[in-house]
Design a protein around this motif. Structure first.
Motif, PDB file in Angstrom:
ATOM      1  N   LEU A 217      40.753  44.673  39.273  1.00  0.00           N
ATOM      2  CA  LEU A 217      40.523  43.848  38.084  1.00  0.00           C
ATOM      3  C   LEU A 217      41.456  42.648  38.158  1.00  0.00           C
ATOM      4  CD1 LEU A 217      39.392  43.249  35.200  1.00  0.00           C
ATOM      5  CD2 LEU A 217      41.350  44.551  34.314  1.00  0.00           C
ATOM      6  N   ILE A 218      40.885  41.457  38.010  1.00  0.00           N
ATOM      7  CA  ILE A 218      41.677  40.233  37.942  1.00  0.00           C
ATOM      8  C   ILE A 218      41.489  39.657  36.543  1.00  0.00           C
ATOM      9  CG2 ILE A 218      42.233  38.024  39.015  1.00  0.00           C
ATOM     10  CD1 ILE A 218      42.272  40.400  40.999  1.00  0.00           C
ATOM     11  N   THR A 219      42.516  39.746  35.703  1.00  0.00           N
ATOM     12  CA  THR A 219      42.424  39.086  34.395  1.00  0.00           C
ATOM     13  C   THR A 219      42.729  37.605  34.613  1.00  0.00           C
ATOM     14  OG1 THR A 219      44.755  39.283  33.732  1.00  0.00           O
ATOM     15  CG2 THR A 219      43.316  41.186  33.304  1.00  0.00           C
ATOM     16  N   GLY A 220      42.049  36.760  33.862  1.00  0.00           N
ATOM     17  CA  GLY A 220      42.186  35.325  34.123  1.00  0.00           C
ATOM     18  C   GLY A 220      41.585  34.941  35.460  1.00  0.00           C
ATOM     19  N   GLY A 221      40.606  35.714  35.900  1.00  0.00           N
ATOM     20  CA  GLY A 221      40.022  35.531  37.233  1.00  0.00           C
ATOM     21  C   GLY A 221      39.163  34.297  37.396  1.00  0.00           C
ATOM     22  N   ALA A 222      38.856  33.612  36.286  1.00  0.00           N
ATOM     23  CA  ALA A 222      38.142  32.349  36.386  1.00  0.00           C
ATOM     24  C   ALA A 222      39.111  31.172  36.407  1.00  0.00           C
ATOM     25  CB  ALA A 222      37.157  32.190  35.224  1.00  0.00           C
ATOM     26  N   GLY A 223      40.397  31.480  36.304  1.00  0.00           N
ATOM     27  CA  GLY A 223      41.417  30.447  36.363  1.00  0.00           C
ATOM     28  C   GLY A 223      41.757  30.089  37.792  1.00  0.00           C
ATOM     29  N   PHE A 224      42.773  29.282  37.946  1.00  0.00           N
ATOM     30  CA  PHE A 224      43.152  28.737  39.247  1.00  0.00           C
ATOM     31  C   PHE A 224      43.607  29.817  40.232  1.00  0.00           C
ATOM     32  CE2 PHE A 224      47.294  26.971  41.096  1.00  0.00           C
ATOM     33  CZ  PHE A 224      46.739  26.735  42.351  1.00  0.00           C
TER      34      PHE A 224
ATOM     35  N   LEU B  36      37.487  32.256  29.300  1.00  0.00           N
ATOM     36  CA  LEU B  36      37.083  30.888  29.661  1.00  0.00           C
ATOM     37  C   LEU B  36      37.720  29.814  28.782  1.00  0.00           C
ATOM     38  CD1 LEU B  36      33.288  31.434  30.516  1.00  0.00           C
ATOM     39  CD2 LEU B  36      35.274  31.470  32.047  1.00  0.00           C
ATOM     40  N   SER B  37      38.837  30.139  28.142  1.00  0.00           N
ATOM     41  CA  SER B  37      39.537  29.124  27.363  1.00  0.00           C
ATOM     42  C   SER B  37      40.419  28.267  28.265  1.00  0.00           C
ATOM     43  CB  SER B  37      40.416  29.783  26.286  1.00  0.00           C
ATOM     44  OG  SER B  37      41.470  30.528  26.884  1.00  0.00           O
ATOM     45  N   ASN B  38      40.854  28.864  29.360  1.00  0.00           N
ATOM     46  CA  ASN B  38      41.743  28.154  30.274  1.00  0.00           C
ATOM     47  C   ASN B  38      41.256  28.282  31.718  1.00  0.00           C
ATOM     48  OD1 ASN B  38      44.124  26.554  30.305  1.00  0.00           O
ATOM     49  ND2 ASN B  38      45.249  28.230  31.252  1.00  0.00           N
ATOM     50  N   GLY B  39      40.175  29.037  31.888  1.00  0.00           N
ATOM     51  CA  GLY B  39      39.538  29.197  33.193  1.00  0.00           C
ATOM     52  C   GLY B  39      38.172  28.552  33.145  1.00  0.00           C
ATOM     53  N   TYR B  40      37.503  28.498  34.277  1.00  0.00           N
ATOM     54  CA  TYR B  40      36.241  27.771  34.363  1.00  0.00           C
ATOM     55  C   TYR B  40      35.195  28.620  35.084  1.00  0.00           C
ATOM     56  CZ  TYR B  40      39.459  24.061  33.175  1.00  0.00           C
ATOM     57  OH  TYR B  40      40.434  23.312  32.546  1.00  0.00           O
ATOM     58  N   TYR B  41      34.031  28.713  34.485  1.00  0.00           N
ATOM     59  CA  TYR B  41      32.933  29.479  35.082  1.00  0.00           C
ATOM     60  C   TYR B  41      32.633  28.967  36.491  1.00  0.00           C
ATOM     61  CZ  TYR B  41      28.429  31.866  35.475  1.00  0.00           C
ATOM     62  OH  TYR B  41      27.391  32.657  35.894  1.00  0.00           O
ATOM     63  N   SER B  42      32.769  27.660  36.693  1.00  0.00           N
ATOM     64  CA  SER B  42      32.480  27.063  37.998  1.00  0.00           C
ATOM     65  C   SER B  42      33.382  27.636  39.098  1.00  0.00           C
ATOM     66  CB  SER B  42      32.641  25.544  37.943  1.00  0.00           C
ATOM     67  OG  SER B  42      33.955  25.192  37.531  1.00  0.00           O
ATOM     68  N   ASN B  43      34.562  28.133  38.730  1.00  0.00           N
ATOM     69  CA  ASN B  43      35.478  28.706  39.726  1.00  0.00           C
ATOM     70  C   ASN B  43      34.986  30.028  40.302  1.00  0.00           C
ATOM     71  OD1 ASN B  43      37.381  26.657  39.648  1.00  0.00           O
ATOM     72  ND2 ASN B  43      38.755  27.706  38.237  1.00  0.00           N
ATOM     73  N   ILE B  44      34.114  30.709  39.563  1.00  0.00           N
ATOM     74  CA  ILE B  44      33.624  32.024  40.024  1.00  0.00           C
ATOM     75  C   ILE B  44      32.108  32.060  40.190  1.00  0.00           C
ATOM     76  CG2 ILE B  44      35.564  33.355  39.098  1.00  0.00           C
ATOM     77  CD1 ILE B  44      33.742  34.009  36.670  1.00  0.00           C
ATOM     78  N   GLU B  45      31.459  30.929  39.955  1.00  0.00           N
ATOM     79  CA  GLU B  45      29.990  30.891  39.975  1.00  0.00           C
ATOM     80  C   GLU B  45      29.415  31.370  41.292  1.00  0.00           C
ATOM     81  OE1 GLU B  45      26.614  27.860  38.181  1.00  0.00           O
ATOM     82  OE2 GLU B  45      28.564  27.065  38.785  1.00  0.00           O
ATOM     83  N   GLU B  46      30.093  31.065  42.403  1.00  0.00           N
ATOM     84  CA  GLU B  46      29.574  31.450  43.720  1.00  0.00           C
ATOM     85  C   GLU B  46      29.550  32.968  43.923  1.00  0.00           C
ATOM     86  OE1 GLU B  46      32.455  30.711  47.085  1.00  0.00           O
ATOM     87  OE2 GLU B  46      33.633  29.801  45.465  1.00  0.00           O
TER      88      GLU B  46
END
Length: 330
Positions: free
Chosen positions: A19-26, A49-59
Motif C-alpha cells: 500500500l502506498i498512501t499518497g501514491g498519486a503524489g510525486f 488527490l488534494s496534493n497528488g495527481y491522477y495523471s501520475n498514476i493513470e498509466e
C-alpha cells in the motif's frame, strides 16, 4: 529513460502486497513505478488527490496488480479498509511545504498528525501488515547548526510543518514501545525528480528553476542564493523505501536520513542549469522565506550501515535527468 531498471530488492515481489498512501503524489507515484516494473503482486494506492495527481498514476489504471482508492487518511475506517490483505506500507501521504504550514497550520496538523496517527493505529490493528515506512523530514533538525545532520542530534522546529514531522517520529517511537508496532521513518532531504509539479503554489525549488530555464525567464531565489541543500534525486528515495520495507532486521522504531551526503547552494544550482542548458539566465533575488533552514547536509552513514543504502544518483546526474523530463513533458 527508465529510472527503475536497477533492482533495490532481492527475490521475487510477485507474492507480496503493498500500500502506498499518497501514491498519486510525486514520491509515491515513483514508488508505484518501481513496484510495477518489478512485478509486485499487488500495488494499492490511497490518495485523496488534494496534493497528488491522477495523471501520475493513470498509466497503471487497468493493470491486474494495481488498485487505486480515492480516500483520505483523516478517516480511520478508510485507513483500515485499504490495509486489508496488505503486507508492506509506504506512508507518503502528507501536506508538505514550510510556507503552506505557516499559512495554514490547522490543515497541516490535521493531515500530518491526525492522519498519521490513523495510519499507525490501522497498521497496529491489521495482522497482515509486516512493516510501515513513513515519510519523515530533514526539517526535524530545525535550528540545529551542526553539519552534517546526524540522527539523534535535532534542534528546535522552525515551522508548523517541522513540528508535525517531529510529532510523527514521537508517535511512531511510542507505538513501537507500547504496542510492538515497529516502523521506519525516512528523513528526506529535498527530494526532486520526475512527476514533481512545478506549477503547484508550494512547488519545490528544483522544478521552479527547471521551468524558468525551459521558458527562458529569470529564476527567482529567496535570499542571497547561499542557502545550501543536500538535494536528493527521487530514485535514491525510492531505493530507501524499498530496502526499508523489505529489511528483516528491525526490532524497534528507526529513523534514517535519506540524502546524498553532499550539498550545493542555490547559486550553484543555477550555474549547473546554465551549463546543462547553455542558457545564460541570471536569477532575481528576493527576501528569504520565514521558517527556512539556511544550510542542510546529511550524514548517511546510519542508513548505509543498516540497510545497505547507496546514493545511486548524484545531484548533477539527477538534475540532468529531471531537466530532460520537464523538457519532454512541458
Amino acid at each position: 529513460m527508465n529510472l527503475y531498471n536497477s533492482k533495490y530488492h532481492e527475490g521475487d515481489l510477485s507474492s507480496h502486497t503493498f500500500l502506498i498512501t499518497g501514491g498519486a503524489g510525486f514520491i509515491g507515484s515513483n514508488l508505484v513505478q518501481y513496484l510495477i516494473n518489478h512485478g509486485a503482486g499487488l500495488v494499492r494506492v490511497l490518495d485523496n488527490l488534494s496534493n497528488g495527481y491522477y495523471s501520475n498514476i493513470e498509466e497503471f489504471i487497468g493493470l491486474k496488480n494495481f488498485e487505486f482508492i480515492e480516500g483520505d487518511i483523516r478517516d480511520l475506517d478508510t485507513c483500515k479498509a485499504t490495509l486489508q490483505g496488505i503486507e508492506y506500507v509506504s506512508h507518503q501521504a502528507a501536506l508538505g511545504s514550510v510556507p503552506r504550514s505557516i499559512a495554514d497550520p490547522i490543515t497541516t496538523n490535521d493531515v500530518n498528525i491526525s492522519g498519521f496517527l490513523n495510519m499507525l493505529t490501522a497498521v497496529k490493528d491489521t495482522p497482515s501488515v509486516k512493516r510501515m515506512i513513513y515519510a519523515a523530514s530533514s526539517s526535524t533538525y530545525g535550528d540545529s547548526t551542526i553539519l552534517p545532520k546526524v540522527e539523534g542530534e535535532e534542534g528546535d522546529p522552525l515551522s508548523p510543518y517541522a513540528v508535525t514531522k517531529a510529532v510523527n517520529e514521537m508517535y511512531a517511537d511510542v507505538f513501537s514501545k507500547v504496542y510492538g508496532c515497529h516502523t521506519i521513518g525516512l528523513r528526506y532531504f529535498n527530494v526532486f525528480g520526475p512527476k514533481q509539479n512545478p506549477d503547484n503554489p508550494y512547488a519545490a525549488v528544483i522544478p521552479i528553476f527547471c521551468k524558468a530555464f525551459i521558458e527562458g525567464t529569470q529564476p527567482l531565489i529567496n535570499g542571497d542564493g547561499k542557502t545550501s541543500r543536500d538535494f536528493t534525486f527521487v530514485a535514491n528515495a525510492v531505493q530507501a523505501n524499498i530496502k526499508s520495507m523489505l529489511y528483516t532486521g528491525l526490532a524497534q522504531h528507526e529513523i534514517f536520513n535519506v540524502a546524498c551526503g553532499s550539498q550545493i547552494d542555490l547559486n550553484g544550482v543555477i550555474t549547473l542549469l546554465q551549463e546543462t542548458t547553455g542558457k545564460d539566465l541570471q536569477p532575481t533575488y528576493r527576501q528569504e522565506r520565514m521558517g527556512d533552514v539556511k544550510h542542510s547536509l546529511a550524514s548517511i552513514e546510519k542508513i548505509k550501515d543498516t540497510i545497505g543504502y547507496e546514493c545511486e544518483y548524484s545531484f548533477k546526474q539527477g538534475l540532468e535527468i529531471v531537466y530532460d523530463w520537464y523538457l519532454n513533458n512541458n
